[in-house]
Design a protein around this motif. Structure first.
Motif, PDB file in Angstrom:
ATOM      1  N   SER A   1     -20.018  45.741  -2.485  1.00  0.00           N
ATOM      2  CA  SER A   1     -19.570  46.596  -1.273  1.00  0.00           C
ATOM      3  C   SER A   1     -18.620  47.729  -1.561  1.00  0.00           C
ATOM      4  O   SER A   1     -18.834  48.700  -0.806  1.00  0.00           O
ATOM      5  N   THR A   2     -17.803  47.538  -2.519  1.00  0.00           N
ATOM      6  CA  THR A   2     -16.725  48.397  -3.031  1.00  0.00           C
ATOM      7  C   THR A   2     -17.160  49.478  -4.204  1.00  0.00           C
ATOM      8  O   THR A   2     -16.307  50.004  -4.654  1.00  0.00           O
ATOM      9  N   SER A   3     -18.364  49.298  -4.725  1.00  0.00           N
ATOM     10  CA  SER A   3     -18.859  50.104  -5.685  1.00  0.00           C
ATOM     11  C   SER A   3     -19.014  51.483  -5.278  1.00  0.00           C
ATOM     12  O   SER A   3     -19.050  51.675  -4.118  1.00  0.00           O
ATOM     13  N   THR A   4     -18.990  52.464  -6.217  1.00  0.00           N
ATOM     14  CA  THR A   4     -18.955  53.978  -5.952  1.00  0.00           C
ATOM     15  C   THR A   4     -20.243  54.252  -4.936  1.00  0.00           C
ATOM     16  O   THR A   4     -20.082  55.094  -3.949  1.00  0.00           O
ATOM     17  N   GLN A   5     -21.361  53.744  -5.034  1.00  0.00           N
ATOM     18  CA  GLN A   5     -22.682  54.150  -4.428  1.00  0.00           C
ATOM     19  C   GLN A   5     -22.753  53.658  -3.032  1.00  0.00           C
ATOM     20  O   GLN A   5     -22.796  54.124  -2.075  1.00  0.00           O
ATOM     21  N   ALA A   6     -22.100  52.198  -2.957  1.00  0.00           N
ATOM     22  CA  ALA A   6     -22.073  51.356  -1.767  1.00  0.00           C
ATOM     23  C   ALA A   6     -21.238  52.373  -0.818  1.00  0.00           C
ATOM     24  O   ALA A   6     -21.531  52.406   0.346  1.00  0.00           O
ATOM     25  N   LEU A   7     -20.013  52.620  -1.380  1.00  0.00           N
ATOM     26  CA  LEU A   7     -19.051  53.334  -0.317  1.00  0.00           C
ATOM     27  C   LEU A   7     -19.592  54.649   0.199  1.00  0.00           C
ATOM     28  O   LEU A   7     -19.471  54.983   1.379  1.00  0.00           O
ATOM     29  N   ALA A   8     -20.253  55.548  -0.899  1.00  0.00           N
ATOM     30  CA  ALA A   8     -20.713  56.686  -0.463  1.00  0.00           C
ATOM     31  C   ALA A   8     -21.900  56.462   0.571  1.00  0.00           C
ATOM     32  O   ALA A   8     -22.127  57.323   1.543  1.00  0.00           O
ATOM     33  N   ASP A   9     -22.705  55.621   0.438  1.00  0.00           N
ATOM     34  CA  ASP A   9     -23.949  55.260   1.321  1.00  0.00           C
ATOM     35  C   ASP A   9     -23.392  54.924   2.709  1.00  0.00           C
ATOM     36  O   ASP A   9     -24.084  55.380   3.536  1.00  0.00           O
ATOM     37  N   GLN A  10     -22.265  54.325   2.879  1.00  0.00           N
ATOM     38  CA  GLN A  10     -21.695  54.216   4.115  1.00  0.00           C
ATOM     39  C   GLN A  10     -21.335  55.178   4.809  1.00  0.00           C
ATOM     40  O   GLN A  10     -21.665  55.294   6.256  1.00  0.00           O
ATOM     41  N   ALA A  11     -20.873  56.372   4.092  1.00  0.00           N
ATOM     42  CA  ALA A  11     -20.571  57.605   4.864  1.00  0.00           C
ATOM     43  C   ALA A  11     -22.061  58.283   5.468  1.00  0.00           C
ATOM     44  O   ALA A  11     -21.856  59.329   6.127  1.00  0.00           O
ATOM     45  N   LYS A  12     -23.195  57.616   5.066  1.00  0.00           N
ATOM     46  CA  LYS A  12     -24.561  58.244   5.872  1.00  0.00           C
ATOM     47  C   LYS A  12     -24.554  57.709   7.387  1.00  0.00           C
ATOM     48  O   LYS A  12     -25.243  58.365   7.995  1.00  0.00           O
ATOM     49  N   TRP A  13     -23.641  56.879   7.392  1.00  0.00           N
ATOM     50  CA  TRP A  13     -23.980  56.114   9.002  1.00  0.00           C
ATOM     51  C   TRP A  13     -22.890  56.466   9.758  1.00  0.00           C
ATOM     52  O   TRP A  13     -22.886  56.166  11.024  1.00  0.00           O
ATOM     53  N   ILE A  14     -21.699  56.891   9.038  1.00  0.00           N
ATOM     54  CA  ILE A  14     -20.324  56.871  10.099  1.00  0.00           C
ATOM     55  C   ILE A  14     -19.357  57.627   9.140  1.00  0.00           C
ATOM     56  O   ILE A  14     -19.541  57.733   7.996  1.00  0.00           O
ATOM     57  N   SER A  15     -18.518  58.601  10.029  1.00  0.00           N
ATOM     58  CA  SER A  15     -17.547  59.573   9.380  1.00  0.00           C
ATOM     59  C   SER A  15     -16.165  59.094   8.919  1.00  0.00           C
ATOM     60  O   SER A  15     -15.374  59.293   9.191  1.00  0.00           O
ATOM     61  N   TYR A  16     -16.354  57.899   8.219  1.00  0.00           N
ATOM     62  CA  TYR A  16     -15.274  57.255   7.626  1.00  0.00           C
ATOM     63  C   TYR A  16     -15.367  57.594   5.964  1.00  0.00           C
ATOM     64  O   TYR A  16     -16.309  57.439   5.456  1.00  0.00           O
ATOM     65  N   GLY A  17     -13.961  57.897   5.430  1.00  0.00           N
ATOM     66  CA  GLY A  17     -13.955  58.617   4.054  1.00  0.00           C
ATOM     67  C   GLY A  17     -13.930  57.377   3.023  1.00  0.00           C
ATOM     68  O   GLY A  17     -13.441  56.459   3.392  1.00  0.00           O
ATOM     69  N   PRO A  18     -14.782  57.401   2.026  1.00  0.00           N
ATOM     70  CA  PRO A  18     -14.722  56.215   1.022  1.00  0.00           C
ATOM     71  C   PRO A  18     -13.456  56.320   0.428  1.00  0.00           C
ATOM     72  O   PRO A  18     -12.822  57.115   0.138  1.00  0.00           O
ATOM     73  N   ALA A  19     -12.934  54.878  -0.098  1.00  0.00           N
ATOM     74  CA  ALA A  19     -11.770  54.712  -0.467  1.00  0.00           C
ATOM     75  C   ALA A  19     -11.738  54.737  -2.172  1.00  0.00           C
ATOM     76  O   ALA A  19     -10.708  54.713  -2.798  1.00  0.00           O
ATOM     77  N   ARG A  20     -12.955  55.232  -2.852  1.00  0.00           N
ATOM     78  CA  ARG A  20     -13.056  55.409  -3.960  1.00  0.00           C
ATOM     79  C   ARG A  20     -13.159  57.203  -4.265  1.00  0.00           C
ATOM     80  O   ARG A  20     -13.911  57.722  -3.418  1.00  0.00           O
ATOM     81  N   LYS A  21     -12.626  57.732  -5.342  1.00  0.00           N
ATOM     82  CA  LYS A  21     -12.516  59.187  -5.572  1.00  0.00           C
ATOM     83  C   LYS A  21     -14.123  59.402  -6.062  1.00  0.00           C
ATOM     84  O   LYS A  21     -14.414  60.390  -5.857  1.00  0.00           O
ATOM     85  N   SER A  22     -14.618  58.436  -6.757  1.00  0.00           N
ATOM     86  CA  SER A  22     -15.777  58.930  -7.348  1.00  0.00           C
ATOM     87  C   SER A  22     -16.719  58.702  -6.403  1.00  0.00           C
ATOM     88  O   SER A  22     -18.197  59.498  -6.725  1.00  0.00           O
ATOM     89  N   SER A  23     -16.636  58.216  -5.226  1.00  0.00           N
ATOM     90  CA  SER A  23     -17.772  58.228  -4.066  1.00  0.00           C
ATOM     91  C   SER A  23     -17.970  59.695  -3.493  1.00  0.00           C
ATOM     92  O   SER A  23     -18.774  59.901  -2.855  1.00  0.00           O
ATOM     93  N   GLY A  24     -16.559  60.518  -3.521  1.00  0.00           N
ATOM     94  CA  GLY A  24     -16.600  61.589  -2.624  1.00  0.00           C
ATOM     95  C   GLY A  24     -17.973  62.588  -2.938  1.00  0.00           C
ATOM     96  O   GLY A  24     -18.346  63.081  -1.934  1.00  0.00           O
ATOM     97  N   ALA A  25     -17.951  62.905  -4.360  1.00  0.00           N
ATOM     98  CA  ALA A  25     -19.058  63.777  -4.605  1.00  0.00           C
ATOM     99  C   ALA A  25     -20.430  63.184  -4.170  1.00  0.00           C
ATOM    100  O   ALA A  25     -21.520  64.137  -4.083  1.00  0.00           O
ATOM    101  N   LEU A  26     -20.666  62.015  -3.954  1.00  0.00           N
ATOM    102  CA  LEU A  26     -22.040  61.410  -3.552  1.00  0.00           C
ATOM    103  C   LEU A  26     -22.375  61.284  -2.049  1.00  0.00           C
ATOM    104  O   LEU A  26     -23.303  60.990  -1.583  1.00  0.00           O
ATOM    105  N   VAL A  27     -21.144  61.679  -1.146  1.00  0.00           N
ATOM    106  CA  VAL A  27     -21.388  61.855   0.173  1.00  0.00           C
ATOM    107  C   VAL A  27     -22.126  63.117   0.776  1.00  0.00           C
ATOM    108  O   VAL A  27     -21.625  64.200   0.371  1.00  0.00           O
ATOM    109  N   GLY A  28     -23.103  62.793   1.443  1.00  0.00           N
ATOM    110  CA  GLY A  28     -23.938  64.071   1.700  1.00  0.00           C
ATOM    111  C   GLY A  28     -24.208  64.195   3.151  1.00  0.00           C
ATOM    112  O   GLY A  28     -23.236  64.413   4.081  1.00  0.00           O
TER     113      GLY A  28
END
Length: 357
Positions: A282-309
């Motif tokens: 659940s704390t992998s790069t992609q999983a954290l980015a995927d959560q941002a598709k559902w709610i406006s909380y920022g991912p805790a990993r730097k590498s997730s930011g670019a995947l937030v769409g």
């Protein structure tokens, strides 16, 4: 030969059943937040591992951990808790330690220990989101839109009831910022008797106009029902109400308080190994980015930011709705978890005495 084959088949079937019968119980905060976790973490985790996820909610998941561990009757495998609670529970020996070696590297190979935001990895906890307590208002019910945290505490300027979380944490910091204390000086001021008195004096000004809330689902409901004209709230709850449900809500970012939520494993969790697997997934790069598709909380990993769409509606850009956006950070306070680990009991005792008067 047939007997051996039959026994082997039975053994393989039993092993497969054991894997499929595995489960993990995850406790979170409910509402849109839990839904975001179910969609981004629970369902994909089960699909990949075969491990069933039982989702349960609490007003504050930190609360039952202490009682369960001390009673020797732990039913929670993973809990989503606030930063100060994660540190406190770990210090009290109520949580399992989490080896950062179990966490996946970023897609470019960067180690997890270098990829998570500063402070996101603790001895007993791994952060998943950056969220904020901020001021929200219903555009249909305010005489004018608030533009600063001071407006929240000024019922002369903007009349009407205010919603506040029934807790010293965040409430006292906002009171001081509402009284003109710069964000970077708040904890220095709150660390003095005079500063605490000042915060309560600010609350005194609006005490008769406060509607207290305890669960994250309450502020959106209070705003929708017109019981308050503005309220402190978790930013993701307001985003969900505004974008997913069409409520006329806006967030006023000035004076927001940023915080982490982190995954922890209670000491004696019945499914510890599966719990660690769940946290790593659940704390992998992609999983954290995927959560941002559902709610406006920022991912805790730097590498997730670019995947937030985009949001799940396929049209709403999520970046401007994050508490970590440039506009939102102009006058933001980062929760000082060390302060609250030391002062939580003392200030909540004072807060409860003030409420009772």
């Amino acid at each position: 030969m047939k007997l051996k084959t039959a026994l082997l088949a039975t053994a393989l079937t039993s092993a497969a059943f054991a894997v499929s019968a595995q489960e993990v119980t995850v406790m979170s905060w409910g509402g849109a937040y839990t839904k975001s976790q179910v969609e981004a973490y629970h369902k994909p985790f089960t699909a990949e591992t075969g491990i069933k996820v039982n989702s349960v909610d609490a007003d504050n998941p930190a609360t039952p951990i202490k009682a369960q561990v001390e009673a020797g009757n732990v039913s929670i495998d993973v809990a989503d808790v606030e930063f100060s609670d994660a540190v406190r529970l770990c210090d009290e020996g109520l949580l399992e330690e989490i080896d950062p070696a179990i966490l996946s590297a970023a897609p470019d190979g960067t180690a997890a220990t270098d990829d998570f935001i500063d402070g996101a990895l603790q001895d007993c906890a791994v952060a998943n989101i950056v969220w904020s307590t901020s001021v929200a208002y219903n555009t249909a019910n305010v005489s004018m839109a608030p533009s600063s945290i001071a407006d929240f505490f000024d019922t002369g300027k903007i009349p009407g009831k205010r919603g506040l979380r029934k807790s010293a944490k965040a409430t006292l910091e906002m009171a001081l910022m509402g009284d003109g204390v710069p964000a970077n000086e708040v904890y220095d001021v709150l660390d003095t008797d005079e500063g605490v008195d000042r915060a309560f004096a600010v609350l005194d000004r609006i005490k008769s106009d406060i509607v207290w809330w305890e669960a994250g689902a309450q502020p959106p409901q209070l705003l929708a029902d017109g019981e308050v004209v503005m309220s402190t709230a978790y930013n993701g709850r307001i985003f969900n109400a505004a974008v997913a449900e069409g409520q006329p809500f806006e967030i006023m970012w000035d004076g927001q308080i940023l915080d982490f939520d982190l995954f922890v494993v209670p000491k004696g969790a019945p499914n510890k190994d599966a719990a660690m697997q769940f946290i790593a997934f659940s704390t992998s790069t992609q999983a954290l980015a995927d959560q941002a598709k559902w709610i406006s909380y920022g991912p805790a990993r730097k590498s997730s930011g670019a995947l937030v769409g985009l949001y799940q509606d396929g049209k709403t850009e999520m970046a401007p709705h994050m508490p970590t956006s440039e506009a939102a950070l102009k006058n933001a306070l980062v929760n000082n978890f060390e302060f609250w680990v030391d002062k939580d009991a003392e200030l909540n005792e004072r807060f409860n005495a003030w409420l009772a008067n």
